[in-house]
Scaffold this motif. Sequence first.
Motif, mmCIF file in Angstrom:
data_model
loop_
_atom_site.group_PDB
_atom_site.id
_atom_site.type_symbol
_atom_site.label_atom_id
_atom_site.label_comp_id
_atom_site.label_asym_id
_atom_site.label_seq_id
_atom_site.Cartn_x
_atom_site.Cartn_y
_atom_site.Cartn_z
ATOM 1 N N GLU A 30 -0.372 5.544 5.903
ATOM 2 C CA GLU A 30 0.860 5.764 6.653
ATOM 3 C C GLU A 30 2.030 5.032 6.008
ATOM 4 O O GLU A 30 3.152 5.553 5.953
ATOM 5 C CB GLU A 30 0.664 5.294 8.093
ATOM 6 N N ALA A 31 1.764 3.816 5.492
ATOM 7 C CA ALA A 31 2.828 3.065 4.829
ATOM 8 C C ALA A 31 3.273 3.738 3.533
ATOM 9 O O ALA A 31 4.433 3.622 3.129
ATOM 10 C CB ALA A 31 2.354 1.640 4.545
ATOM 11 N N ALA A 32 2.354 4.448 2.896
ATOM 12 C CA ALA A 32 2.689 5.139 1.652
ATOM 13 C C ALA A 32 3.254 6.530 1.888
ATOM 14 O O ALA A 32 3.545 7.249 0.929
ATOM 15 C CB ALA A 32 1.456 5.227 0.755
ATOM 16 N N GLY A 33 3.393 6.911 3.154
ATOM 17 C CA GLY A 33 3.959 8.220 3.453
ATOM 18 C C GLY A 33 2.945 9.322 3.594
ATOM 19 O O GLY A 33 3.305 10.505 3.572
ATOM 20 N N TYR A 34 1.662 8.953 3.747
ATOM 21 C CA TYR A 34 0.610 9.956 3.926
ATOM 22 C C TYR A 34 0.106 9.909 5.361
ATOM 23 O O TYR A 34 -1.063 9.679 5.627
ATOM 24 C CB TYR A 34 -0.552 9.704 2.972
ATOM 25 N N ALA A 46 -7.373 0.285 -0.238
ATOM 26 C CA ALA A 46 -7.255 -0.413 1.041
ATOM 27 C C ALA A 46 -8.624 -0.846 1.554
ATOM 28 O O ALA A 46 -8.787 -1.956 2.076
ATOM 29 C CB ALA A 46 -6.567 0.491 2.061
ATOM 30 N N ILE A 47 -9.623 0.009 1.398
ATOM 31 C CA ILE A 47 -10.981 -0.352 1.830
ATOM 32 C C ILE A 47 -11.508 -1.523 1.013
ATOM 33 O O ILE A 47 -12.130 -2.449 1.547
ATOM 34 C CB ILE A 47 -11.910 0.871 1.708
ATOM 35 N N ALA A 48 -11.261 -1.498 -0.305
ATOM 36 C CA ALA A 48 -11.726 -2.598 -1.157
ATOM 37 C C ALA A 48 -11.041 -3.914 -0.804
ATOM 38 O O ALA A 48 -11.640 -4.989 -0.927
ATOM 39 C CB ALA A 48 -11.479 -2.249 -2.623
ATOM 40 N N ALA A 49 -9.791 -3.844 -0.344
ATOM 41 C CA ALA A 49 -9.054 -5.055 0.019
ATOM 42 C C ALA A 49 -9.309 -5.484 1.457
ATOM 43 O O ALA A 49 -8.734 -6.473 1.919
ATOM 44 C CB ALA A 49 -7.558 -4.837 -0.197
ATOM 45 N N GLY A 50 -10.153 -4.752 2.195
ATOM 46 C CA GLY A 50 -10.445 -5.098 3.575
ATOM 47 C C GLY A 50 -9.339 -4.720 4.539
ATOM 48 O O GLY A 50 -9.261 -5.279 5.636
ATOM 49 N N GLU A 51 -8.493 -3.781 4.158
ATOM 50 C CA GLU A 51 -7.390 -3.354 5.009
ATOM 51 C C GLU A 51 -7.723 -2.024 5.681
ATOM 52 O O GLU A 51 -8.704 -1.359 5.339
ATOM 53 C CB GLU A 51 -6.107 -3.223 4.177
ATOM 54 N N ASP A 52 -6.885 -1.671 6.640
ATOM 55 C CA ASP A 52 -7.068 -0.409 7.347
ATOM 56 C C ASP A 52 -6.540 0.723 6.472
ATOM 57 O O ASP A 52 -5.341 0.764 6.158
ATOM 58 C CB ASP A 52 -6.317 -0.439 8.677
ATOM 59 N N PRO A 53 -7.408 1.657 6.031
ATOM 60 C CA PRO A 53 -6.920 2.728 5.153
ATOM 61 C C PRO A 53 -5.901 3.626 5.826
ATOM 62 O O PRO A 53 -4.997 4.145 5.172
ATOM 63 C CB PRO A 53 -8.201 3.487 4.781
ATOM 64 N N ALA A 54 -6.024 3.810 7.153
ATOM 65 C CA ALA A 54 -5.064 4.672 7.849
ATOM 66 C C ALA A 54 -3.662 4.074 7.797
ATOM 67 O O ALA A 54 -2.670 4.778 7.567
ATOM 68 C CB ALA A 54 -5.510 4.876 9.294
ATOM 69 N N LYS A 55 -3.572 2.749 7.994
ATOM 70 C CA LYS A 55 -2.262 2.094 7.935
ATOM 71 C C LYS A 55 -1.702 2.117 6.517
ATOM 72 O O LYS A 55 -0.499 2.284 6.314
ATOM 73 C CB LYS A 55 -2.382 0.658 8.433
ATOM 74 N N ALA A 56 -2.588 1.936 5.523
ATOM 75 C CA ALA A 56 -2.123 1.966 4.140
ATOM 76 C C ALA A 56 -1.587 3.343 3.772
ATOM 77 O O ALA A 56 -0.558 3.467 3.094
ATOM 78 C CB ALA A 56 -3.261 1.564 3.202
#
Length: 213
Positions: free
Chosen positions: A146-150, A134-144
Amino acid sequence: MPNVDEDTSTMTGPVHPTFGPPRTPARKPRVDAVLAESTDLAQSALMDFADEMEIGDHIGVTADDERLVTHRFASRVRGYRGWEFFATLARAPRSKVITVCETGMLPGDEAMLAPAWVPWMDRASEEERIRLDAIAAGEDPAKALEAAGYGAPETEEAPAEQQQQAPEDEQGEKSKQARRDAKRRRAKKKAASQKKNKKSGGNKVSKASKSKK
């Protein structure tokens, strides 16, 4: 002349060059007697980088090539259990002059070695990979995550007895603090009163001495 149009795709067996038959493997080299007897020279060569007490017994000698052998010695170095010292010796044909080619240490069969390297993708957890992707893609790691169930771990609610005990403990601490504050105020007031009485007593003494004069 050979037919260049001939199809060789169905030919079985190895295809050898036209300039002659394949060479047979060279025979196993024999241990040179002169080099094999030069154990003292091999051991002295190892003393250039190791202490004499660190070099153990002579393990054996191996022929690497014609007039090229390697002597092996046990290691007594702390932390290198199972390792071996080695010294490679060589000489020219019909010559008695021996040359030290190489010295060093190598792990033996019972040597303690570091564990095999494991790639990062095999070592990292799924959660860590999602976060870094998520960091490499410029996205919010927390949201990623949470979306994956973590999501954030849920906090366990304290039992009812502990919840009731907490206010009681807090009230007890407040009452203790109030008593300590009251005690300090009384001590401060008493000290001020004593100071005032002492000052007034001194004034009376000075007035009495003046009246006598």
